[in-house]
Write an enzyme that holds these catalytic residues in place. Structure first.
Site, PDB file in Angstrom:
ATOM      1  N   ALA A  20       0.909  -1.324  -0.021  1.00  0.00           N
ATOM      2  CA  ALA A  20      -0.194   0.062   0.060  1.00  0.00           C
ATOM      3  C   ALA A  20       0.734   1.241   0.190  1.00  0.00           C
ATOM      4  CB  ALA A  20      -1.241   0.140   1.250  1.00  0.00           C
ATOM      5  N   GLU A  44      10.438  -5.713  -4.186  1.00  0.00           N
ATOM      6  CA  GLU A  44       8.954  -6.526  -3.315  1.00  0.00           C
ATOM      7  C   GLU A  44       9.711  -7.978  -3.236  1.00  0.00           C
ATOM      8  OE1 GLU A  44       6.337  -8.348  -1.408  1.00  0.00           O
ATOM      9  OE2 GLU A  44       6.327  -6.044  -1.489  1.00  0.00           O
ATOM     10  N   CYS A  54      -6.082  -6.849   4.669  1.00  0.00           N
ATOM     11  CA  CYS A  54      -7.226  -6.620   5.388  1.00  0.00           C
ATOM     12  C   CYS A  54      -8.323  -7.585   4.823  1.00  0.00           C
ATOM     13  CB  CYS A  54      -7.646  -5.337   5.547  1.00  0.00           C
ATOM     14  SG  CYS A  54      -6.602  -4.314   6.432  1.00  0.00           S
TER      15      CYS A  54
END
Length: 466
Positions: A20, A44, A54
């Site tokens: 994010a 990454e 989430c």
């Protein structure tokens, strides 16, 4: 190993972390600067970018049917926007004096140095995995990444037994308990605290406990896990406390997370009391002009207490990324802080909080009063009206709202946003009673439950002044 050479006038922005905060920063900087002016390289270590951690419990539970629904932007989409994304590549060292980072290809082990003009640290958080005997056994799962979620689903598909134990009763713990109930498992939650949801005061957590029990979840509080016994095949078979063992065919760890700041610490960057990176309002790492940090690896200013807090939420991470990308791209933006708003659910029970709990207020040296009310989500006579409990804290001397907690059924959780706005505005509970909120019987009683709690808190303040 190699090191980037001279690049002329073009600057390079290096981003560590592809979720994010990191990719929001990269995307926003790209909007402001052309590739000819700013090269963006993002590292990454996993397989995915810009995904919703989430949403993993809802994917595991079957509410979300496809993993890819949790991915906001794919690696291919980022690369199409001239962001040099390097997957399965882990940054292992930050050389601040040399303005460079060392990265290792996870699959091949090859290492290289990459220099930067601007650095963004968005390393996120790591799940708490206590050093217990058996914690690394097959059948024991943490849930932090899409890879973690897939591994858990694979275990559930391959396991014949239907007994699951969740260790921890925070947001992830209760959400995973729901997911496993939805999959037909017999679920036990082992919690070290007095009640589930330690982000609430114990009296409100007790309501969550009662609802979880009503759903068929076995709730074990005040219990410290000592080990995870394994069978002859090496797989986990139980969760053990000092008093007993709880049989398990699968174990999910939902104990919480800590900021992933080992890289930053080794580089000598400033960390706070919670081991999160410390930044200024522009999200620059304090004392470093060209290094920014955001997301679950930083501490943030609590606007209510005036102290630094550690809160790992995707809402903050995305905002941090926007601020960082704007500043790194040559613009100007700030992140003023948070009031600590969060919502969750376990089946049809909605759970919400914002601001300070009682122990937070005491820790900050604030004197306060509390008010707790019971109301309904709609007018009492309207079909579907569901019970709701609202607790409110107010500062004794000033009447300033300090915090609100809500537990109830449909329509309960998002009401906390009223209190979040009031906290941000520094409103008093007396001032809140005059808020002009929307009303119709299908949506609310004439006096919204949040305003009823504000009225009761106002009365408590007046009584305390006598």
């Amino acid at each position: 190993m190699n090191m980037s050479g001279a690049r002329g006038a073009r600057e390079r922005m290096v981003v560590i972390g592809g979720d994010a905060a990191g990719m929001s920063a990269a995307s926003q900087a790209r909007r402001l600067r052309d590739p000819e002016e700013l090269e963006i390289v993002a590292f990454e270590r996993g397989h995915f970018t810009s995904f919703s951690a989430c949403g993993i419990p809802y994917w595991v539970g079957g509410d979300v049917t496809d993993r890819d629904q949790l991915i906001a932007r794919t690696p291919q989409e980022h690369r199409a926007r001239a962001i040099g994304l390097r997957l399965r590549t882990e940054v292992t060292e930050i050389d601040v004096p040399g303005s460079r980072v060392r990265a290792r290809d996870v699959d091949s082990g090859a290492e290289s140095w990459t220099s930067y003009d601007k650095l963004v640290i968005a390393t996120g958080a790591r799940p708490i995995r206590p050093p217990l005997p058996g914690v690394d056994a097959p059948g024991v799962h943490g849930v932090q990444t899409l890879d973690d979620g897939q591994a858990l689903l694979d275990t559930l598909a391959a396991t014949k037994g239907r007994r699951a134990v969740v260790v921890g009763a925070g947001y992830i713990g209760v959400e995973m308990a729901e997911a496993l109930i939805n999959r037909g498992y017999e679920v036990t939650v082992v919690n070290s605290g007095p009640e589930p949801m330690s982000t609430l005061d114990p009296d409100m957590g007790r309501l969550v406990h009662r609802a979880m029990t009503d759903l068929g979840i076995t709730m074990v509080n005040d219990a410290e896990v000592t080990r995870l016994p394994t069978g002859e095949d090496g797989r986990v078979r139980a969760v053990a406390t000092e008093d007993t063992e709880y049989p398990a065919d699968v174990v999910v760890l939902g104990i919480g997370v800590r900021p992933e700041t080992a890289l930053a610490k080794a580089a000598g960057l400033p960390l706070g009391d919670h081991d999160g990176l410390l930044t200024d309002l522009a999200m620059r790492v304090r004392g470093h002009e060209n290094i920014w940090a955001g997301g679950d690896c930083v501490e943030v200013l609590d606007l209510v207490s005036g102290r630094e807090r550690y809160i790992a939420l995707g809402t903050h991470a995305n905002k941090h990324g926007q601020v960082i990308g704007t500043n790194a791209g040559g613009g100007y933006a700030t992140f003023p802080g948070v009031v600590g708003t969060a919502v969750s659910k376990v089946c049809d029970l909605e759970i919400a909080r914002t601001g300070l709990r009682e122990k937070d207020a005491r820790r900050a040296g604030l004197q306060y009063v509390t008010a707790t009310i019971e109301s309904t989500s709609r007018a009492g006579y309207y079909p579907g009206a569901a019970p709701m409990t609202v607790k409110m804290l107010a500062e004794r001397r000033t009447g300033r709202l300090l915090g609100t907690q809500i537990v109830g059924r449909e329509g309960a959780a998002k009401r906390v946003d009223i209190a979040a706005v009031a906290l941000t505005a520094g409103m008093t509970v007396d001032g809140m009673t005059s808020l002009d909120l929307g009303y119709a019987p299908p949506f609310s009683p004439v006096w919204d439950p949040v305003l009823v709690a504000a009225r009761k808190a106002t009365k408590a303040l007046r009584s305390s002044a006598l």
